[in-house]
Design an enzyme around this catalytic site. Structure first.
Site, PDB file in Angstrom:
ATOM      1  CG  ASP A 134      -2.061   0.971   1.109  1.00 52.18           C
ATOM      2  OD1 ASP A 134      -2.413   1.343  -0.026  1.00 52.18           O
ATOM      3  OD2 ASP A 134      -2.607   1.382   2.158  1.00 52.18           O
ATOM      4  CG  ASN A 152      -8.140  -1.975  -4.858  1.00 54.49           C
ATOM      5  OD1 ASN A 152      -7.180  -2.737  -4.699  1.00 54.49           O
ATOM      6  ND2 ASN A 152      -8.407  -1.007  -3.974  1.00 54.49           N
ATOM      7  CG  HIS A 193      -0.559   1.984  -9.397  1.00 49.43           C
ATOM      8  ND1 HIS A 193      -0.727   1.667  -8.064  1.00 49.43           N
ATOM      9  CD2 HIS A 193      -1.656   2.706  -9.754  1.00 49.43           C
ATOM     10  CE1 HIS A 193      -1.885   2.170  -7.647  1.00 49.43           C
ATOM     11  NE2 HIS A 193      -2.467   2.814  -8.641  1.00 49.43           N
ATOM     12  NE  ARG A 219      -2.688  -1.324   4.548  1.00 51.55           N
ATOM     13  CZ  ARG A 219      -3.952  -1.405   4.163  1.00 51.55           C
ATOM     14  NH1 ARG A 219      -4.725  -2.344   4.671  1.00 51.55           N
ATOM     15  NH2 ARG A 219      -4.450  -0.561   3.280  1.00 51.55           N
ATOM     16  NE  ARG A 242      -4.559   6.811  -6.985  1.00 50.04           N
ATOM     17  CZ  ARG A 242      -4.426   6.559  -5.673  1.00 50.04           C
ATOM     18  NH1 ARG A 242      -4.180   7.541  -4.827  1.00 50.04           N
ATOM     19  NH2 ARG A 242      -4.563   5.340  -5.207  1.00 50.04           N
TER      20      ARG A 242
HETATM   21  C1  IPE Z   1      -5.506  -2.692  -0.086  1.00 48.83           C
HETATM   22  O1  IPE Z   1      -5.189  -1.358  -0.198  1.00 48.83           O
HETATM   23  C2  IPE Z   1      -5.431  -3.357  -1.417  1.00 48.83           C
HETATM   24  C3  IPE Z   1      -4.106  -3.431  -1.998  1.00 48.83           C
HETATM   25  C4  IPE Z   1      -2.974  -3.041  -1.471  1.00 48.83           C
HETATM   26  C5  IPE Z   1      -4.059  -4.041  -3.296  1.00 48.83           C
HETATM   27  P1  IPE Z   1      -6.308  -0.216  -0.290  1.00 48.83           P
HETATM   28  O2  IPE Z   1      -5.554   1.052  -0.402  1.00 48.83           O
HETATM   29  O3  IPE Z   1      -7.279  -0.527  -1.367  1.00 48.83           O
HETATM   30  O4  IPE Z   1      -7.046  -0.368   1.104  1.00 48.83           O
HETATM   31  P2  IPE Z   1      -7.847   0.697   1.974  1.00 48.83           P
HETATM   32  O5  IPE Z   1      -8.929   1.261   1.087  1.00 48.83           O
HETATM   33  O6  IPE Z   1      -6.873   1.743   2.396  1.00 48.83           O
HETATM   34  O7  IPE Z   1      -8.372  -0.082   3.138  1.00 48.83           O
HETATM   35  C1  IPE Z   2      -1.742   0.174  -3.311  1.00 47.67           C
HETATM   36  O1  IPE Z   2      -1.508   1.525  -3.351  1.00 47.67           O
HETATM   37  C2  IPE Z   2      -1.955  -0.409  -4.676  1.00 47.67           C
HETATM   38  C3  IPE Z   2      -3.357  -0.772  -4.957  1.00 47.67           C
HETATM   39  C4  IPE Z   2      -4.344  -0.739  -4.115  1.00 47.67           C
HETATM   40  C5  IPE Z   2      -3.639  -1.227  -6.304  1.00 47.67           C
HETATM   41  P1  IPE Z   2      -2.693   2.574  -3.362  1.00 47.67           P
HETATM   42  O2  IPE Z   2      -3.090   2.830  -4.772  1.00 47.67           O
HETATM   43  O3  IPE Z   2      -3.792   2.129  -2.462  1.00 47.67           O
HETATM   44  O4  IPE Z   2      -1.977   3.848  -2.781  1.00 47.67           O
HETATM   45  P2  IPE Z   2      -2.550   4.874  -1.696  1.00 47.67           P
HETATM   46  O5  IPE Z   2      -2.971   4.073  -0.505  1.00 47.67           O
HETATM   47  O6  IPE Z   2      -3.702   5.570  -2.348  1.00 47.67           O
HETATM   48  O7  IPE Z   2      -1.401   5.765  -1.406  1.00 47.67           O
HETATM   49 MG    MG Z   3      -4.147   2.393  -0.464  1.00 52.88          MG
END
Ligand code: IPE
Ligand code: IPE
Ligand code: MG
Length: 231
Positions: A11, A59, A28, A176, A24
């Site tokens: 994350d 997601n 990734h 995490r 963003r």
């Molecule tokens: C969890 O992260 C899913 C992945 C890392 C793929 P999210 O960013 O989607 O989770 P929340 O919304 O903060 O709980």
């Molecule tokens: C995790 O990073 C990757 C996925 C959930 C695909 P995020 O995209 O959730 O990144 P933040 O949490 O918004 O920074």
């Molecule tokens: Mg996230």
């Protein structure tokens, strides 16, 4: 000593990018690099199974452009990493639903799973369109458990979530990144006795030193599984 099953909620990609004034999607891309580093480093730290959360069933709520970008990234990972995974003796499996992914991505996943099927050094489990609650619900409604319902039998069902063959082994350590301290529907059954380790490091910045620190702290934990302290 048997190998460790480490799970990672990768994350913080979006915040990493935003902090740099980047889209963003750049986060990734950086996340793929961090995954590459982690897969390469894992065996030396005693890890034999690495389960990583790439895309949750929730997601899909994200803007279409971000979702499409992620799906395209998974395709390029499947194709681009195939050879490297094979030569590193890594077996790749994808866990989660496949019926919403699109035929092209599913084909690429299957080709990489087939090409890496004999990998014995590390089992990399990539969770795409994954929900632990859905996997547990699926296991609960699917019939066919012969004899008494034991934890082991349910575990095997949960691990094979959504009809995909996959080991459902218990997680030893869950990492995490990104500062949040929650599971976000990842491996709820398998993490029943997992040690939890949270870091504010954003996933694209995660490196071998961070992994080493997590493993070192894990080794100092006293895992009792409901019993009494051994020391
Ligand atoms: C969890 O992260 C899913 C992945 C890392 C793929 P999210 O960013 O989607 O989770 P929340 O919304 O903060 O709980
Ligand atoms: C995790 O990073 C990757 C996925 C959930 C695909 P995020 O995209 O959730 O990144 P933040 O949490 O918004 O920074
Ligand atoms: Mg996230």
């Amino acid at each position: 000593m048997s190998g460790l099953h480490v799970a990672v909620i990768m994350d913080g990609n979006g915040r990493w990018a935003q902090a740099r004034g980047l889209p963003r999607s750049a986060g990734h891309l950086g996340g793929v690099e961090a995954l590459r580093r982690t897969v390469e480093a894992a065996p030396a730290h005693g890890i034999t199974t690495l389960s990583v959360y790439a895309f949750s069933a929730d997601n899909w709520k994200r803007p279409r452009a971000e979702v499409d970008g992620l799906l395209a990234l998974f395709r390029s990972y499947m194709v681009g990493e195939r050879r490297a995974l094979c030569s590193a003796d890594v077996r790749l499996s994808v866990i989660g639903r496949r019926d919403r992914l699109g035929g092209g991505l599913v084909g690429d996943i299957e080709a990489t799973e087939d090409a890496t099927a004999t990998g014995g050094r590390l089992h990399l489990r990539l969770a795409i369109d994954y929900s632990a609650r859905d996997a547990i619900a699926q296991a609960a409604v699917s019939s066919g458990i012969d004899g008494p319902i034991t934890r082991e039998r349910v575990a095997a069902r949960v691990g094979s979530g959504c009809g995909r063959p996959a080991a459902g082994s218990e997680v030893d350590l869950l990492i995490r990144t990104g500062g949040e301290q929650r599971l976000s529907d990842f491996l709820l059954w398998e993490c029943a006795y997992a040690e939890l380790w949270f870091t504010t490091v954003m996933w694209p910045d995660f490196d071998e030193a961070d992994l080493a620190r997590a493993i070192e702290e894990f080794r100092m934990r006293d895992r009792r599984f409901g019993g009494v302290a051994t020391t």
